[in-house]
Design an enzyme around this catalytic site. Structure first.
Site, mmCIF file in Angstrom:
data_model
loop_
_atom_site.group_PDB
_atom_site.id
_atom_site.type_symbol
_atom_site.label_atom_id
_atom_site.label_comp_id
_atom_site.label_asym_id
_atom_site.label_seq_id
_atom_site.Cartn_x
_atom_site.Cartn_y
_atom_site.Cartn_z
ATOM 1 N N GLY A 265 12.482 0.511 -15.039
ATOM 2 C CA GLY A 265 13.678 -0.383 -15.509
ATOM 3 C C GLY A 265 14.019 -1.624 -15.046
ATOM 4 N N GLU B 262 26.801 -13.778 -14.229
ATOM 5 C CA GLU B 262 26.414 -13.170 -12.813
ATOM 6 C C GLU B 262 25.044 -12.775 -12.776
ATOM 7 O OE1 GLU B 262 28.335 -13.814 -9.653
ATOM 8 O OE2 GLU B 262 26.257 -13.472 -9.158
ATOM 9 N N GLU C 96 10.516 -7.069 -16.952
ATOM 10 C CA GLU C 96 10.819 -7.608 -18.230
ATOM 11 C C GLU C 96 10.190 -6.751 -19.424
ATOM 12 O OE1 GLU C 96 13.155 -10.157 -18.596
ATOM 13 O OE2 GLU C 96 13.479 -9.463 -16.630
ATOM 14 N N VAL D 90 20.946 -13.763 -12.063
ATOM 15 C CA VAL D 90 20.351 -13.878 -10.789
ATOM 16 C C VAL D 90 20.583 -12.679 -9.854
ATOM 17 C CG1 VAL D 90 19.739 -15.306 -8.814
ATOM 18 C CG2 VAL D 90 20.194 -16.576 -10.859
ATOM 19 N N LYS E 285 15.316 -18.275 -12.384
ATOM 20 C CA LYS E 285 16.237 -18.066 -11.583
ATOM 21 C C LYS E 285 16.359 -19.242 -10.553
ATOM 22 C CE LYS E 285 16.087 -12.995 -12.189
ATOM 23 N NZ LYS E 285 15.264 -11.920 -11.629
ATOM 24 N N PHE F 204 20.391 -3.256 -27.300
ATOM 25 C CA PHE F 204 21.081 -2.073 -26.944
ATOM 26 C C PHE F 204 19.812 -1.320 -26.201
ATOM 27 C CE2 PHE F 204 22.786 2.399 -27.442
ATOM 28 C CZ PHE F 204 24.130 2.365 -26.553
#
Ligand SMILES: NC(=O)c1ccc[n+]([C@@H]2O[C@H](COP(=O)([O-])OP(=O)(O)OC[C@H]3O[C@@H](n4cnc5c(N)ncnc54)[C@H](O)[C@@H]3O)[C@@H](O)[C@H]2O)c1
Ligand SMILES: N[C@@H](CCO)C(=O)O
Length: 353
Positions: free
Chosen positions: A209, A152, A212, A155, A227, A11
């Site tokens: 945001g 989806e 990673e 990537v 990816k 979350f």
């Protein structure tokens, strides 16, 4: 009208953004998409876990400022993140996996996906680990259990590259691709061109945001490598593992490298690519490249991503759009649920025919 009960695993930025969308858009989805979403469980390493068979109020979840272990205060809650119990026993139709991406072995997210599929729940995920490392196994597990594994957002965030290539470009014969596949590093390079230092630019990407949990994955190319593996395996029929793809990031680029490129009418971009040779062998790489300003990828700025798919029948087809961002990535999860809903409807139609 269909109600999908969903369990959120993780979350943080993305799943919180999905809850925000549920709070504000469920009524529109009900009208336009034919379903609404009901959050029946949430589990997060930091906050703990909660199951509520009748559903949790999405707005309250988003607005409550839970402290560490805070889900323990909720009815049906615990201050521990008991992912296995939540995934296996919550009355969910769909498990939404958005925990940290682990570029080494994909865990614990691979296990999260396995538990969900084994207990007959669809999985939608933005987590690149399970897709790059275990997509074949997880897709076959999904098939065996009559559910779907959709990813989806793994990537290019909400920009529909995987489904677009597989569905809309079916038959065009993709033979390779090259693209800007990491929003953070592209944002950082742009900010460095504007004179900001590397560390400050990474910090901004974190605040927005895009990055990673450990931004090393962004700037050292590991995120792009996952990816490249996902796209190569999905679109070129390869069976690559991350270690098969050569990888160099942007952390060695100095302000003088950036300046020298500008003086020569070019820009540094972190490029992920793969190509299928005549003998069918697929090779992939990640490396910073100095692109002339006229190159189609040179003008891709900020957290935007772009990928040029080389096809036999159409030549190059370039898809561009957001490559990171909380709401943008939550949209990818919605698009996966739309795909699950559409597949369910076509199964029902087939049965009826
Ligand atoms: N943010 C983006 O723009 C973006 C885009 C595409 C894909 N992704 C991927 O989506 C996933 C989520 O991204 P985010 O931005 O929300 O990350 P985030 O770091 O904001 O949130 C991740 C959340 O998962 C929780 N978590 C970590 N390990 C857990 C575990 N074992 N069990 C339960 N909870 C756990 C953390 O406590 C945190 O709240 C990541 O895998 C990321 O790579 C993110
Ligand atoms: N950290 C990733 C998120 C999207 O996968 C990026 O910056 O592109």
């Amino acid at each position: 009208m269909t109600i999908y009960n969903i369990a959120l695993i993780g979350f943080g930025g993305v799943n919180r953004a999905l809850a925000e969308l549920i709070a504000t858009k469920n009524h529109l989805w009900e009208r336009d998409l034919g379903f609404r979403l009901n959050i029946v469980a949430v589990s997060d390493l930091h906050l703990g876990s909660v199951i509520s068979p009748n559903g949790l109020d999405a707005k309250t979840l988003v607005e409550a400022n839970f402290a560490k272990g805070g889900f323990g205060q909720l009815s049906g809650g615990s201050s521990e993140a008991d992912n296995e119990t939540i995934i296996k026993t919550a009355p969910a139709d769909i498990v939404v996996e958005a925990t940290f991406t682990n570029p080494k072995d994909g865990e614990p997210a691979v296990s999260h996906c396995r538990w969900a599929l084994q207990t007959g729940k669809h999985v939608v995920t933005t987590n690149k680990g399970p897709v790059a490392i275990a997509a074949r196994e997880l897709k076959s597990l999904a098939g065996a259990n009559g559910v779907r594994f959709e990813y989806e957002g793994s990537v290019m965030s909400g920009t529909p590259v995987i489904r677009m290539a597989e569905k809309t470009l079916a038959g065009a014969e993709v033979t390779g691709f090259e693209g800007i596949l990491n929003g953070t590093s592209n944002f950082v390079l742009g900010r460095m061109e504007g004179g900001l230092d590397f560390a400050a630019a990474v910090k901004e990407a974190q605040q927005l945001g895009y990055a990673e949990a450990d931004p090393t994955a962004d700037v050292e190319g590991f995120d792009v490598r996952l990816k490249v593996v996902i796209l190569a395996n999905e679109l070129l029929g390869a069976n690559l593992k991350p270690e098969d793809v050569t990888c160099k990031g942007i952390s060695d680029l100095s302000p003088s490298d950036i300046e020298a490129a500008a003086k020569a009418n070019s820009r540094w971009k972190l490029i992920g690519s793969a190509v299928r040779a005549e003998d069918g062998k697929v090779t992939g790489s990640v490396a910073p490249k100095r692109l002339a300003l006229e190159h189609p990828l040179a003008a891709v700025n900020g957290a935007t991503n772009a990928v040029s798919l080389n096809t036999e029948l159409l030549g190059a087809v370039t898809i561009t759009g957001p490559g990171a961002g909380r709401i943008e990535t939550a949209y990818a999860l919605l698009s996966d649920i739309v795909a699950i809903h559409a597949a369910g409807k076509s199964a029902v139609t087939k049965e009826a025919a």
